[in-house]
Scaffold this active site. Structure first.
Site, PDB file in Angstrom:
ATOM      1  N   LYS A   1       0.822  -1.212   0.000  1.00  0.00           N
ATOM      2  CA  LYS A   1       0.000   0.000   0.000  1.00  0.00           C
ATOM      3  C   LYS A   1       0.865   1.275   0.000  1.00  0.00           C
ATOM      4  O   LYS A   1       0.424   2.320  -0.453  1.00  0.00           O
ATOM      5  CB  LYS A   1      -0.927   0.028   1.219  1.00  0.00           C
TER       6      LYS A   1
HETATM    7  C1  LIG Z   1      -4.051  -4.753   0.157  1.00  0.00           C
HETATM    8  C2  LIG Z   1      -3.229  -5.944   0.099  1.00  0.00           C
HETATM    9  C3  LIG Z   1      -3.479  -6.953  -0.832  1.00  0.00           C
HETATM   10  C4  LIG Z   1      -4.652  -6.905  -1.787  1.00  0.00           C
HETATM   11  O1  LIG Z   1      -4.513  -5.896  -2.746  1.00  0.00           O
HETATM   12  P1  LIG Z   1      -5.793  -5.373  -3.527  1.00  0.00           P
HETATM   13  O2  LIG Z   1      -5.312  -4.245  -4.334  1.00  0.00           O
HETATM   14  O3  LIG Z   1      -6.775  -4.931  -2.469  1.00  0.00           O
HETATM   15  O4  LIG Z   1      -6.317  -6.495  -4.322  1.00  0.00           O
HETATM   16  C5  LIG Z   1      -2.629  -8.042  -0.859  1.00  0.00           C
HETATM   17  N1  LIG Z   1      -1.604  -8.140   0.000  1.00  0.00           N
HETATM   18  C6  LIG Z   1      -1.334  -7.203   0.910  1.00  0.00           C
HETATM   19  C7  LIG Z   1      -0.187  -7.391   1.826  1.00  0.00           C
HETATM   20  C8  LIG Z   1      -2.126  -6.061   0.988  1.00  0.00           C
HETATM   21  O5  LIG Z   1      -1.838  -5.127   1.886  1.00  0.00           O
END
Ligand SMILES: *Cc1c(COP(=O)(O)O)cnc(C)c1O
Length: 537
Positions: free
Chosen positions: A154
């Site tokens: 993120k």
């Molecule tokens: C948010 C997240 C995901 C999923 O990503 P999306 O864009 O919501 O599909 C997968 N792994 C981690 C560690 C995340 O923080």
């Protein structure tokens, strides 16, 4: 006075047909274009809602609004082409690549504005100059997206979103304080808090499921500093939190009341186009890196595997392909909350099922919001169809796409890993190559093995590695050995350091003795009142 053009507009007039019309058309096309500093020509890109009720929105307005008024998501009216030569691209830094991608989407930002945002975002907050390094292990390439402040992917988008947003506010003459409301399944919350903390002109309120995040994720959030930050636990799951936030956004009365008090809501969730576009960058960068290292030839198609929850990360890869990046398959990996796997198989999306808490909490999601952007494309950009499906989802919790839409899903492959398979994937890669996966990345690794077995497709493959194993030490260490079960979660970091030979990241070290600054827990139906209280209205 009559315009001098009137004469030429007579139908059938030779001058009109042969000279003036082509000239006017080229003027019109020119007007839509804007020369860039380097002499390249860039199409202006506008945004519209996937549900059709908002159009001709500039990038900066779309970023400010987050979600469209009709509840839809902003999508570009056209996905721009990445018309740069691979040789040139492969010599670029992450920041330069980011500029090349983002300027094609955020066309109302000036070069200076965009570069300023990029340089503030991708700086020494990341612990490597590559920002998103590729690591080869066990025959695949792991694209490590966890080198930012909160050691999860993120950070890739949330390091830049606050800067895009405050720049967008300035561009649009907004004097109001921006209030970021975010629902988090663990990682978004901390990354958003870290990005927005003490950014002037912004406030951030984060809701997380009190019993649905890892101890380290929770500790990261409740120790967040910054006068403008607020973190609140919900006695419900992530979907309750996300639905609550969407309800607040859609409550026009409340929005009005806030506006009068000098506030404007926006969203840092992955529905914001200001998050999606920065995520396209690392797919382009990964491809260019493989090319520079001689691992692929120009134009050679690769596969990408993405551990998926809200469908933002994988959608960014799909946008990258639409820009022209050679990607063969999008392998969508789910955990036991396998709504997407069922959707790809059957064409029916059905959230009416038990919500399962897994060791990959950031993927514990039953409503993948960003899927709406894919549906919109599958429906041939028919916002009416998209709105209809979303209405069904809201009313019945399910919908079925048409056969025609289903046929366009051929680029995607979906599968999932059970908890047991996730553990096995961690241990198999560790004992095979010494590389340690976090549980989210392990879900992707496990699904990729299933894909390989089923198809035999051995194309060069990039796995989006979305979190540092240090964020989920308990599950990771237990998957590798059962010798460490009595040890405290934070102490486990030292164990992991020995096992992985990767030093404990700074973000984890700092957590050990950080004081708790946020301890409020509420029911999901108290969210609106709480927001008012926090803002003092
Ligand atoms: C948010 C997240 C995901 C999923 O990503 P999306 O864009 O919501 O599909 C997968 N792994 C981690 C560690 C995340 O923080």
């Amino acid at each position: 006075m009559l315009s001098p053009f009137v004469f030429f507009f007579e139908p059938g007039n030779w001058l009109m047909k042969e000279k003036v019309a082509p000239f006017l058309i080229s003027c019109y096309n020119e007007a839509l274009r804007e020369p860039s500093q380097k002499g390249r020509v860039i199409m202006q890109i506008y945004y519209k809602s996937t549900r059709g009720h908002e159009e001709n929105v500039t990038a900066s307005q779309a970023i400010l609004k987050g979600l469209s008024k009709d509840g839809g998501l902003f999508v570009p009216t056209k996905i721009p082409k990445l018309d740069i030569n691979m040789e040139t691209l492969s010599q670029m830094s992450y920041q330069e690549t980011a500029y090349e991608v983002m300027k094609r989407f955020f066309t109302d930002f000036t070069e200076e504005e965009l570069k300023d945002c990029i340089n503030k975002a991708y700086d020494e907050k990341f612990d490597t100059d590559a920002i998103a390094p590729l690591k080869e292990a066990d025959g695949v390439y792991y694209l490590e997206l966890f080198h930012g402040a909160t050691i999860a992917f993120k950070d890739m988008a949330l390091s830049i979103l606050p800067h895009l947003m405050t720049t967008a506010a300035r561009k649009n003459g907004t004097e109001k304080e921006i209030v970021i409301l975010t629902a988090t399944s663990g990682d978004t919350g901390k990354a958003a808090l870290a990005g927005f903390a003490d950014v002037p002109g912004t406030r951030i309120i984060v809701f997380y499921p009190k019993h649905g995040v890892s101890p380290i994720q929770e500790k990261q959030m409740v120790t967040q500093k910054g006068e403008n930050t607020c973190v609140i636990g919900i006695t419900g799951n992530f979907d309750d939190a996300q639905t609550g936030v969407k309800k607040i956004f859609n409550n026009q009365e409340l929005v009005q009341e806030l506006e009068e008090k000098g506030f404007q809501f926006s969203s840092a969730n992955s529905i914001n186009i200001g998050r999606l576009v920065p995520q396209i960058v690392y797919y382009v960068y990964a491809y260019a890196t493989l090319y520079r290292q001689g691992k692929i030839k120009e134009g050679q198609e690769i596969n990408v595997v993405v551990p998926t929850g809200n469908f933002g990360n994988i959608l960014a890869a799909y946008y990258a392909k639409n820009m022209g990046l050679p990607i063969h398959k999008f392998i969508c990996a789910s955990n036991e909350n396998k709504v997407l796997y069922d959707f790809f198989r059957t064409g029916t999306y059905d959230r009416n099922r038990e919500f399962i808490l897994t060791s990959s909490p950031s993927m514990d999601i039953l409503i993948s919001s960003n899927l709406e952007r894919l549906l919109y494309l599958l429906a041939g950009e028919d916002s009416g169809k998209c709105a209809e499906l979303m209405k069904e989802l809201a009313e019945k919790g399910s919908y079925t796409i048409t056969e025609e839409m289903k046929e366009k899903l051929g680029d995607f492959y979906g599968n999932y890993c059970s908890e047991g398979e996730t553990k096995e994937a961690i241990s198999a890669v560790y004992y095979g190559s010494g590389y340690v996966l976090d549980p989210h990345t392990a879900v992707a690794g496990g699904v990729y093995q299933k894909y390989l077995k089923e198809t035999g497709d051995d194309s060069v493959t990039v796995i989006a590695s979305t979190a540092s194993p240090y964020k989920f030490t308990r599950s990771v260490v237990d998957a590798i050995s059962d010798r460490y079960q009595g040890i405290d979660d934070l102490q486990l970091s030292k164990v992991l350091e020995e096992l992985s030979k990767v030093p404990v990241p700074k973000a984890v070290k700092e957590l050990m003795d950080a004081p708790v600054l946020h301890d409020r827990v509420i029911a999901a139906d108290e969210m609106e009142e709480t927001v008012k209280t926090v803002l003092g209205i």
